[in-house]
Design a protein around this motif. Structure first.
Motif, PDB file in Angstrom:
ATOM      1  N   ALA A 162     -52.924  -9.031   1.155  1.00 16.61           N
ATOM      2  CA  ALA A 162     -51.841  -8.453   0.347  1.00 16.61           C
ATOM      3  C   ALA A 162     -50.957  -7.550   1.205  1.00 16.61           C
ATOM      4  N   VAL A 218     -47.296  -6.900  -0.111  1.00 16.39           N
ATOM      5  CA  VAL A 218     -47.685  -6.507  -1.475  1.00 16.39           C
ATOM      6  C   VAL A 218     -48.579  -5.278  -1.348  1.00 16.39           C
ATOM      7  N   HIS A 221     -51.251  -3.833  -3.809  1.00 13.37           N
ATOM      8  CA  HIS A 221     -52.534  -4.472  -4.061  1.00 13.37           C
ATOM      9  C   HIS A 221     -53.368  -4.637  -2.795  1.00 13.37           C
ATOM     10  N   MET A 258     -54.171  -8.976  -5.418  1.00 15.52           N
ATOM     11  CA  MET A 258     -52.993  -9.850  -5.452  1.00 15.52           C
ATOM     12  C   MET A 258     -53.384 -11.272  -5.869  1.00 15.52           C
ATOM     13  N   LYS A 294     -46.527  -0.674  -8.308  1.00 14.74           N
ATOM     14  CA  LYS A 294     -45.377  -0.100  -7.609  1.00 14.74           C
ATOM     15  C   LYS A 294     -45.135   1.343  -8.039  1.00 14.74           C
ATOM     16  N   GLU A 349     -42.534 -13.376   1.438  1.00 11.41           N
ATOM     17  CA  GLU A 349     -43.859 -12.862   1.783  1.00 11.41           C
ATOM     18  C   GLU A 349     -44.416 -13.533   3.042  1.00 11.41           C
TER      19      GLU A 349
END
Length: 368
Positions: A52, A57, A60, A135, A201, A327
């Motif tokens: 993640a 991300v 996570h 994630m 977030k 990503e």
């Protein structure tokens, strides 16, 4: 997906510390083992958390370690538990996570779904009595590594009101799915929350001393707020109004009601160490070559990819990305540059290491 987004306002920026993925993964494994997690389970959890962080991300990733360890200390999560699997039909199985790590149970569930799909074309696994599994995209990637399409659902603790309501009832439960991209295209990886922004977030903004966009959440009095602490005391806002609300209910139907796990607002959140979470998951693996050859499927995916990323751009957009492509690019960059953590985040993680006699994180460089 266009490269435009609403970014939080920074009130007191912190210096960033960069950590190499291998160092971070090894450190997480050590902390988990020191907290009674079996080595093989620790390796699974660490791999998923760092995956993640590599993909950007951060909500996570390894920053979740303190909350997981607190749940272990309060006996709300059993790090020693191994999931059990029960075969229901040739293409359906159920995993009982037994209040162990959600990562371990979901990994076992997807592995079984893939195995069934390899034989029968499709495999479906329901998971009950689980915990937060980080994630969702890592489960999609697990299926992709086996050349499989997938669906990944989970429910979560109350954070959203249903449309027309004002109390926290539904979770900000991610919807994820994926498909191999073929030789000349990126894979399709969708992982999104039914809220305007993921709840993680908000926690990230709180840790980093940042403000949040005014359209993310309401405070406890129902007013829009840019203060993450006030937002956590209030409710998240669903994307698309009733549409986001309905999607969060769908996650509860497939992941909670269907599995036998908690549902209807009774899932306990990963930051609440008072009792077991009892999260439910729903996992499906599908062979892409059920109706055509794998080569033809790959060519069709490549054509779709090309049509998406080469479509005419709206004003102000430099590039159009396929879902999951940003990503992938972030992972490529962070694999070289390291994973960024704010000073407060590094301090919080090192506090967990100090508790159990593990060496502090190895920082490769400090910068913006």
């Amino acid at each position: 997906m266009a490269a435009t987004s609403s970014q939080p306002q920074t009130s007191s920026p912190q210096q960033m510390h960069y950590i190499q993925a291998a160092d971070l993964q090894g450190w997480v494994i050590q902390v988990l083992i020191a907290n009674k997690t079996p080595p093989d389970h620790a390796a699974t959890v660490a791999k998923c958390l760092v995956a993640a962080d590599l993909r950007g991300v951060d909500t996570h990733g390894a920053n979740r370690v303190p909350s997981y360890m607190e749940r272990i200390r309060q006996n709300a999560l059993d790090p020693t538990a191994s999931p059990t699997l029960r075969q229901i039909t040739p293409v359906v199985a159920q995993v009982d996570a037994r209040n162990g790590f959600g990562f371990v149970a979901a990994h076992a569930g997807m592995a079984r779904a893939i195995e069934m799909a390899q034989t029968f074309g499709i495999g479906m696994v329901s998971v009950k009595h689980s915990n937060h599994f980080g994630m969702s995209a890592w489960l999609v990637k697990q299926a992709l590594e086996a050349n499989m399409m997938s669906l990944v659902f989970t429910n979560s603790s109350p954070a959203l009101p249903v449309w027309g309501g004002k109390e926290k009832l539904m979770g900000v439960s991610p919807i994820a799915c994926g498909a191999p991209g073929g030789e000349s295209a990126k894979p399709f990886i969708l992982d999104m929350a039914p809220s305007i922004a993921a709840r993680g977030k908000i926690y990230k903004a709180l840790r980093r001393g940042e403000r949040i966009p005014m359209d993310w959440a309401l405070d406890k009095d129902g007013n829009r707020t840019d203060d993450p602490e006030s937002a956590l005391g209030g409710v998240m806002l669903p994307m698309g109004g009733p549409k986001g609300s309905a999607l969060s209910i769908m996650m509860d139907v497939f992941s909670g009601v269907f599995s036998g796990a908690a549902f209807a607002g009774h899932v306990t959140g990963p930051y609440d160490p008072s009792r077991p979470s009892d999260v439910g998951h729903f996992l499906v693996a599908i062979k892409p070559d059920l109706f055509m050859t794998m080569r033809e499927f790959g060519e069709r995916m490549a054509y779709l990819y090309k049509r998406v990323v080469e479509s005419e751009k709206m004003a102000g957009v430099d590039r159009i990305y396929f879902p999951g492509e940003i990503e992938i690019l972030t992972e490529q960059n962070r694999s070289v540059e390291g994973i960024p953590f704010a000073e407060a985040e590094v301090a919080s993680l090192n506090k967990e290491a100090q508790r159990v006699g593990v060496a502090p994180l190895k920082v490769s460089r400090v910068g913006e």
